[in-house]
Design a protein around this motif. Structure first.
Motif, PDB file in Angstrom:
ATOM      1  N   VAL A 237      34.459  68.688  23.615  1.00  0.00           N
ATOM      2  CA  VAL A 237      33.963  67.517  24.624  1.00  0.00           C
ATOM      3  C   VAL A 237      32.864  68.184  25.504  1.00  0.00           C
ATOM      4  O   VAL A 237      31.854  67.535  25.732  1.00  0.00           O
ATOM      5  CB  VAL A 237      35.224  67.062  25.593  1.00  0.00           C
ATOM      6  CG1 VAL A 237      34.661  66.046  26.410  1.00  0.00           C
ATOM      7  CG2 VAL A 237      36.051  66.260  24.543  1.00  0.00           C
ATOM      8  N   ASP A 238      33.015  69.347  26.017  1.00  0.00           N
ATOM      9  CA  ASP A 238      31.942  69.845  26.885  1.00  0.00           C
ATOM     10  C   ASP A 238      30.718  69.928  25.992  1.00  0.00           C
ATOM     11  O   ASP A 238      29.571  69.832  26.479  1.00  0.00           O
ATOM     12  CB  ASP A 238      32.740  71.253  27.263  1.00  0.00           C
ATOM     13  CG  ASP A 238      31.557  71.798  28.376  1.00  0.00           C
ATOM     14  OD1 ASP A 238      31.391  71.349  29.519  1.00  0.00           O
ATOM     15  OD2 ASP A 238      30.972  73.120  28.035  1.00  0.00           O
ATOM     16  N   LEU A 239      30.721  70.654  24.829  1.00  0.00           N
ATOM     17  CA  LEU A 239      29.508  70.672  24.004  1.00  0.00           C
ATOM     18  C   LEU A 239      28.777  69.325  23.733  1.00  0.00           C
ATOM     19  O   LEU A 239      27.640  69.451  23.738  1.00  0.00           O
ATOM     20  CB  LEU A 239      29.759  71.260  22.578  1.00  0.00           C
ATOM     21  CG  LEU A 239      30.202  72.943  22.516  1.00  0.00           C
ATOM     22  CD1 LEU A 239      30.795  73.256  21.019  1.00  0.00           C
ATOM     23  CD2 LEU A 239      29.063  73.722  22.975  1.00  0.00           C
ATOM     24  N   LEU A 240      29.691  68.324  23.684  1.00  0.00           N
ATOM     25  CA  LEU A 240      28.911  67.149  23.365  1.00  0.00           C
ATOM     26  C   LEU A 240      28.152  66.545  24.509  1.00  0.00           C
ATOM     27  O   LEU A 240      27.150  66.009  24.670  1.00  0.00           O
ATOM     28  CB  LEU A 240      30.091  65.908  23.239  1.00  0.00           C
ATOM     29  CG  LEU A 240      30.308  65.678  21.608  1.00  0.00           C
ATOM     30  CD1 LEU A 240      31.216  64.519  21.521  1.00  0.00           C
ATOM     31  CD2 LEU A 240      28.951  65.346  20.875  1.00  0.00           C
ATOM     32  N   ARG A 241      28.832  66.887  25.708  1.00  0.00           N
ATOM     33  CA  ARG A 241      28.444  66.371  27.055  1.00  0.00           C
ATOM     34  C   ARG A 241      27.099  67.153  27.513  1.00  0.00           C
ATOM     35  O   ARG A 241      26.123  66.783  28.117  1.00  0.00           O
ATOM     36  CB  ARG A 241      29.352  66.756  28.304  1.00  0.00           C
ATOM     37  CG  ARG A 241      30.634  65.506  28.206  1.00  0.00           C
ATOM     38  CD  ARG A 241      31.394  65.646  29.517  1.00  0.00           C
ATOM     39  NE  ARG A 241      30.468  65.500  30.717  1.00  0.00           N
ATOM     40  CZ  ARG A 241      31.021  65.884  31.861  1.00  0.00           C
ATOM     41  NH1 ARG A 241      31.999  66.413  32.022  1.00  0.00           N
ATOM     42  NH2 ARG A 241      29.938  65.607  32.858  1.00  0.00           N
ATOM     43  N   ARG A 242      27.204  68.770  27.243  1.00  0.00           N
ATOM     44  CA  ARG A 242      25.791  69.447  27.323  1.00  0.00           C
ATOM     45  C   ARG A 242      24.796  68.955  26.752  1.00  0.00           C
ATOM     46  O   ARG A 242      23.683  68.932  26.927  1.00  0.00           O
ATOM     47  CB  ARG A 242      26.335  71.055  27.178  1.00  0.00           C
ATOM     48  CG  ARG A 242      27.125  71.349  28.236  1.00  0.00           C
ATOM     49  CD  ARG A 242      27.717  72.907  28.049  1.00  0.00           C
ATOM     50  NE  ARG A 242      28.535  73.514  28.917  1.00  0.00           N
ATOM     51  CZ  ARG A 242      28.213  73.846  30.164  1.00  0.00           C
ATOM     52  NH1 ARG A 242      26.996  73.734  30.596  1.00  0.00           N
ATOM     53  NH2 ARG A 242      29.179  74.315  30.931  1.00  0.00           N
TER      54      ARG A 242
ATOM     55  N   VAL B 291      39.319  62.114  22.911  1.00  0.00           N
ATOM     56  CA  VAL B 291      39.351  60.842  23.996  1.00  0.00           C
ATOM     57  C   VAL B 291      40.201  61.085  25.102  1.00  0.00           C
ATOM     58  O   VAL B 291      39.721  60.674  26.297  1.00  0.00           O
ATOM     59  CB  VAL B 291      39.758  59.518  23.213  1.00  0.00           C
ATOM     60  CG1 VAL B 291      39.744  58.446  24.235  1.00  0.00           C
ATOM     61  CG2 VAL B 291      38.630  59.399  22.085  1.00  0.00           C
ATOM     62  N   ALA B 292      41.506  61.543  24.914  1.00  0.00           N
ATOM     63  CA  ALA B 292      42.286  61.907  25.956  1.00  0.00           C
ATOM     64  C   ALA B 292      41.781  62.611  27.031  1.00  0.00           C
ATOM     65  O   ALA B 292      41.764  62.373  28.539  1.00  0.00           O
ATOM     66  CB  ALA B 292      44.016  62.467  25.669  1.00  0.00           C
ATOM     67  N   ALA B 293      41.089  63.765  26.553  1.00  0.00           N
ATOM     68  CA  ALA B 293      40.169  64.507  27.368  1.00  0.00           C
ATOM     69  C   ALA B 293      39.135  64.059  28.422  1.00  0.00           C
ATOM     70  O   ALA B 293      39.119  64.079  29.629  1.00  0.00           O
ATOM     71  CB  ALA B 293      39.698  65.848  26.844  1.00  0.00           C
ATOM     72  N   VAL B 294      38.368  62.885  28.006  1.00  0.00           N
ATOM     73  CA  VAL B 294      37.555  62.317  28.272  1.00  0.00           C
ATOM     74  C   VAL B 294      38.061  61.213  29.553  1.00  0.00           C
ATOM     75  O   VAL B 294      37.519  61.185  30.691  1.00  0.00           O
ATOM     76  CB  VAL B 294      36.579  61.142  27.609  1.00  0.00           C
ATOM     77  CG1 VAL B 294      35.662  60.511  28.170  1.00  0.00           C
ATOM     78  CG2 VAL B 294      35.446  62.210  26.783  1.00  0.00           C
TER      79      VAL B 294
END
Length: 247
Positions: free
Chosen positions: A43-48, A113-116
């Motif tokens: 998730v972090d990679l997608l956000r970055r 999705v849970a992490a988001v």
């Protein structure tokens, strides 16, 4: 050790009986891509890569990647039947491996999705229950509600914070058995379709995976509800990946 009645797994639990059940548990508990740090990094990679996007937009990206990936893997597995010299046993083997990949991709989508949404399972039992309950949709929610004795509006979060260990293990046994019955019925017909030669199996494999994948996405949306309006303050600003220097 698993396999014999009354045996326990490496976590000291009595696993649900049956080869398929045990294989599913092993996948959910030991899959390296499904561990908390790996999901958070994903998730972090997608956000970055997309620092200006909202939680809803990142979830949309997760869903799109999931659908594209499982559609491609289903088509590739179905295409094995079209190659001369590849027997039915070999084709079934390829499709079996693709089914494992589909399950892992579905689990990864659910956990990402849970992490988001700020929901992070703390151990393998919570992760297992969350993934299976979301995959089952309404029947999964009913199992969670019955096991906890209450109707849960935000049951994914409650599942990872309010359910005791013993209760969670009993719930997981029920979820695993229900999932295997439901999954086997859907994937069984799809497997036969993928074995059709002359390229038809590839079309059936891709379309079939996409159909089941869309159902998984709908289940996740209904389970987690609307995405957060914004990222938590401490996570709101993530730097873009540093550009790589040319060599």
């Amino acid at each position: 050790m698993i396999g014999k009645r009354g045996a326990v797994d490496k976590n000291g639990e009595s696993p649900a009986g049956g080869t398929i059940e045990r294989a599913l548990i092993t996948l959910l508990d030991n899959g390296s891509r499904l561990q908390g740090p790996a999901v958070a990094k994903y998730v972090d990679l997608l956000r970055r890569a997309h620092p200006d996007e909202s939680p809803a937009q990142i979830i949309a990206r997760l869903e799109k990647q999931f659908l594209n990936t499982i559609t491609g893997s289903g088509a590739a597995a179905g295409a094995t039947a079209a190659f001369p010299g590849i027997g039915t046993i070999a084709a079934i083997g390829a499709i079996g491996a693709e089914s494992v990949f589909f399950l892992e991709a579905s689990a990864l989508l659910t956990l990402a999705v849970a992490a988001v949404h700020g929901i992070e399972p703390h151990d393998h039992n919570q992760r297992r229950a969350l993934v299976l309950a979301v995959a089952l949709g309404d029947s999964g929610k009913e199992i969670v509600a019955a096991a906890t004795g209450t109707s849960l509006k935000n049951w994914p979060k409650a599942l990872t914070s309010q359910v005791g260990g013993k209760q969670l293990k009993l719930m997981n046994n029920t979820l695993v058995k229900k999932f295997v019955r439901k999954y086997a019925a859907k994937r069984g017909a799809l497997l036969l379709g993928k074995l059709v030669p002359a390229g038809i199996g590839a079309a059936i494999g891709g379309a079939g995976n996409r159909t089941i994948g869309k159902r998984t996405i709908i289940n996740a949306r209904e389970a987690f509800g609307a995405p957060p309006a914004a990222w938590p303050a401490e996570q709101s600003a993530l730097p873009s990946p540093a550009p790589q220097s040319e060599t």
